[in-house]
Design a protein around this motif. Structure first.
Motif, short mmCIF file in Angstrom:
data_model
loop_
_atom_site.label_atom_id
_atom_site.label_comp_id
_atom_site.label_asym_id
_atom_site.label_seq_id
_atom_site.Cartn_x
_atom_site.Cartn_y
_atom_site.Cartn_z
N ILE A 175 5.62 -40.22 42.94
CA ILE A 175 5.83 -41.03 41.74
C ILE A 175 4.51 -41.35 41.05
CG2 ILE A 175 5.82 -43.22 43.01
CD1 ILE A 175 7.93 -42.33 39.90
N ILE A 176 3.44 -41.55 41.85
CA ILE A 176 2.12 -41.82 41.26
C ILE A 176 1.59 -40.57 40.57
CG2 ILE A 176 -0.28 -42.43 41.75
CD1 ILE A 176 0.73 -44.17 44.05
N GLY A 177 1.80 -39.41 41.20
CA GLY A 177 1.38 -38.15 40.59
C GLY A 177 2.05 -37.91 39.26
N CYS A 181 0.36 -37.87 35.23
CA CYS A 181 0.53 -36.75 34.30
C CYS A 181 1.33 -37.12 33.06
CB CYS A 181 1.21 -35.59 35.02
SG CYS A 181 0.27 -34.95 36.41
N LYS A 182 2.00 -38.26 33.10
CA LYS A 182 2.78 -38.75 31.97
C LYS A 182 3.88 -37.76 31.56
CE LYS A 182 -1.19 -41.36 30.27
NZ LYS A 182 -2.17 -41.57 29.18
N PHE A 183 4.51 -37.15 32.56
CA PHE A 183 5.62 -36.24 32.27
C PHE A 183 6.85 -37.04 31.86
CE2 PHE A 183 3.62 -33.20 35.55
CZ PHE A 183 2.91 -32.52 34.56
N SER A 184 7.54 -36.57 30.86
CA SER A 184 8.73 -37.29 30.38
C SER A 184 10.02 -36.62 30.82
CB SER A 184 8.70 -37.40 28.85
OG SER A 184 8.60 -36.12 28.25
N TYR A 218 8.97 -25.44 33.64
CA TYR A 218 8.19 -26.29 34.55
C TYR A 218 7.38 -27.33 33.76
CZ TYR A 218 8.80 -22.15 37.55
OH TYR A 218 9.33 -21.08 38.25
N ASN A 219 7.12 -28.46 34.42
CA ASN A 219 5.99 -29.30 34.06
C ASN A 219 4.79 -28.70 34.78
OD1 ASN A 219 7.26 -31.45 32.48
ND2 ASN A 219 8.25 -32.05 34.41
N VAL A 220 3.64 -28.66 34.13
CA VAL A 220 2.48 -27.98 34.71
C VAL A 220 1.30 -28.93 34.86
CG1 VAL A 220 0.79 -26.11 34.43
CG2 VAL A 220 3.18 -25.76 33.72
N ILE A 221 0.79 -29.02 36.10
CA ILE A 221 -0.47 -29.72 36.38
C ILE A 221 -1.53 -28.65 36.58
CG2 ILE A 221 -1.70 -31.29 37.94
CD1 ILE A 221 1.06 -32.32 38.87
N HIS A 222 -2.61 -28.72 35.83
CA HIS A 222 -3.62 -27.66 35.85
C HIS A 222 -5.00 -28.26 36.13
CE1 HIS A 222 -5.52 -23.99 33.57
NE2 HIS A 222 -5.88 -24.06 34.83
N ILE A 223 -5.55 -27.97 37.32
CA ILE A 223 -6.92 -28.35 37.65
C ILE A 223 -7.79 -27.15 37.28
CG2 ILE A 223 -8.45 -29.33 39.39
CD1 ILE A 223 -5.85 -30.92 38.93
N CYS A 224 -8.56 -27.27 36.20
CA CYS A 224 -9.22 -26.09 35.63
C CYS A 224 -10.70 -25.97 35.97
CB CYS A 224 -9.03 -26.07 34.12
SG CYS A 224 -9.74 -27.49 33.27
N GLY A 225 -11.30 -27.00 36.57
CA GLY A 225 -12.71 -26.94 36.94
C GLY A 225 -13.60 -27.56 35.88
N LYS A 226 -14.77 -28.02 36.32
CA LYS A 226 -15.69 -28.73 35.44
C LYS A 226 -16.12 -27.86 34.26
CE LYS A 226 -19.77 -31.67 35.57
NZ LYS A 226 -20.85 -32.24 36.42
N GLY A 227 -16.01 -28.43 33.06
CA GLY A 227 -16.42 -27.74 31.85
C GLY A 227 -15.40 -26.76 31.31
N ASN A 228 -14.19 -26.72 31.91
CA ASN A 228 -13.19 -25.72 31.52
C ASN A 228 -11.97 -26.31 30.82
OD1 ASN A 228 -14.65 -23.56 32.69
ND2 ASN A 228 -13.90 -24.14 34.71
N ASN A 234 -4.46 -30.81 24.73
CA ASN A 234 -4.40 -32.20 25.18
C ASN A 234 -3.03 -32.84 25.03
OD1 ASN A 234 -6.97 -32.28 26.09
ND2 ASN A 234 -7.82 -33.54 24.45
N ASN A 235 -2.36 -32.58 23.93
CA ASN A 235 -1.10 -33.27 23.64
C ASN A 235 0.13 -32.39 23.85
OD1 ASN A 235 -2.44 -35.70 22.80
ND2 ASN A 235 -3.00 -34.65 20.90
N LYS A 236 -0.03 -31.34 24.63
CA LYS A 236 1.09 -30.44 24.87
C LYS A 236 2.07 -31.08 25.86
CE LYS A 236 1.53 -25.47 24.64
NZ LYS A 236 1.70 -25.50 23.19
N GLU A 237 3.30 -31.22 25.44
CA GLU A 237 4.33 -31.88 26.26
C GLU A 237 4.55 -31.11 27.56
OE1 GLU A 237 6.90 -34.57 27.61
OE2 GLU A 237 5.84 -34.77 25.70
N GLY A 238 4.51 -31.84 28.67
CA GLY A 238 4.77 -31.24 29.97
C GLY A 238 3.57 -30.58 30.61
N TYR A 239 2.39 -30.73 29.98
CA TYR A 239 1.17 -30.10 30.51
C TYR A 239 0.10 -31.15 30.74
CZ TYR A 239 -2.96 -27.00 30.64
OH TYR A 239 -4.10 -26.34 31.00
#
Length: 359
Positions: A175-177, A181-184, A218-228, A234-239
């Motif tokens: 639930i915290i995760g 991510c503010k998934f709706s 899917y809702n997508v969580i993306h860890i892209c790395g520093k500077g990436n 930024n405002n894409k729903e579900g991302y």
């Protein structure tokens, strides 16, 4: 009773540091005083300082498998690091040294040998990395994660322990995760994408290329790395996009239904422990020694993972592989549930205690 002291080392990437942190709570419970030796400007410095562990910095040259003019000067940095580490060890008088690998660990393990302090190393990958290969002759024992690794360690030093998993990872809250991510739309499963602590351009580019199609399902969580980061998304729903996560990682991983990841040993054993159906995209031999390819092959063979070779990666293959992963979700979870491989914390701690008690 005199308090026992351990000096830990390892650096160059988060993967050479975070397994050390997995051992810390148990070591504290057992009454150990903990210090760390790392480089002056490596990633390990900030991670260890954030954990409130005393940090000692030494010089260390980078270990390269390719030609570079610095290969002629860095050995002198390693020698300087050995001298500095000997000075620290003689001053602090630890009962044992524990190494997680990376180039900074080599002078520390050599210094421990000269100071007659037991040195225990841990190798996460199936075959030892260059640092552990150089350090192994000076080690008392080498803990390994894969049964296949034992044959690669000479001198009857290998001990099969598994890899240490951090407690906090096991205590993450879904639930915290989701809130982070503010998934709706919570009717869609969550896909977690991570390319390692520094990110992975080929994975980032492919995910972004097929992102609109992924977000249909899917809702997508993306860890892209520093500077990436891609601010256009930024405002894409579900991302939800992050450069790097630390305290948030356990919650994000526990929120995930499916995972796409590199095949570094630490992360794949975390996925196994959490029983997350996953697609592994190992780093290719063009830019590595091939350890991730071996790791991924072992997990695929045991039914824990679906594997895509980096050279074959494209939008359609990602989509098709996720469909297969979704269809066979229960099969993958059952295989991981029945795995004989367990959290290696207790096994490694037993080795540390044995040799620090004997010292």
């Amino acid at each position: 009773m005199k308090k026992r002291k351990i000096i830990m080392t390892g650096g160059g990437s988060a993967g050479h540091v975070t397994p050390n942190l997995a051992l810390v709570p148990k070591l504290i419970e057992l009454g150990y005083e903990i210090q760390y030796i790392g480089t002056k400007d490596g990633i390990e410095r900030s991670i260890i300082k954030n954990a409130n562990i005393k940090y000692n910095a030494i010089s260390s040259g980078k270990l390269r498998r390719y030609f570079d003019i610095k290969n002629f000067t860095d050995p002198f940095k390693v020698l300087k690091g050995v001298v500095e580490a000997i000075r620290i060890i003689k001053k602090e008088k630890p009962n044992v040294v524990f190494s997680k690998g990376g180039f900074v660990s080599v002078p520390v393990v050599i210094a421990a040998h000269f100071c007659r302090v037991p040195a225990i190393a841990h190798e996460s990958d199936m075959t030892p990395g260059l640092a552990n290969r150089l350090a192994a002759p000076y080690c008392t024992k080498v803990c390994v994660t894969f049964p296949e690794s034992i044959q690669h360690i000479k001198g009857n030093k290998a001990v099969l322990t598994g890899t240490p998993i951090r407690r906090e990872l096991l205590n993450g809250k879904k639930i915290i995760g989701i809130k982070l991510c503010k998934f709706s739309d919570l009717s869609k499963p969550i896909l977690f994408v991570i390319g390692g602590s520094l990110g992975a351009k080929v994975i980032n580019d492919t995910i972004r290329s097929c992102l609109d199609l992924l977000l249909r399902h899917y809702n997508v969580i993306h860890i892209c790395g520093k500077g990436n980061l891609d601010v256009a998304l930024n405002n894409k729903e579900g991302y939800a996009e992050f450069e790097y996560v630390n305290e948030e990682l356990p919650h994000l991983m526990n929120a995930a239904d499916f995972v796409i990841s590199r095949a570094g040993a630490n992360v794949i054993f975390e996925l196994l422990t959490l029983r997350k159906p996953n697609i592994l995209i190992p780093l290719s031999k063009k830019s590595s020694r091939g350890d991730q390819i071996l790791n991924a092959a072992s997990f695929e063979k045991n039914g824990y993972s679906l594997v895509i070779e980096e050279e074959n990666l494209n939008d359609q293959l990602i989509i098709n592989s996720l469909e297969k992963l979704s269809t066979d979700k229960k099969i993958y979870i059952d295989a991981m549930t029945n795995s004989p491989i367990k959290n290696g914390v207790d096994n490694i701690i037993d080795i540390i205690v044995k040799y620090s008690t004997d010292n």
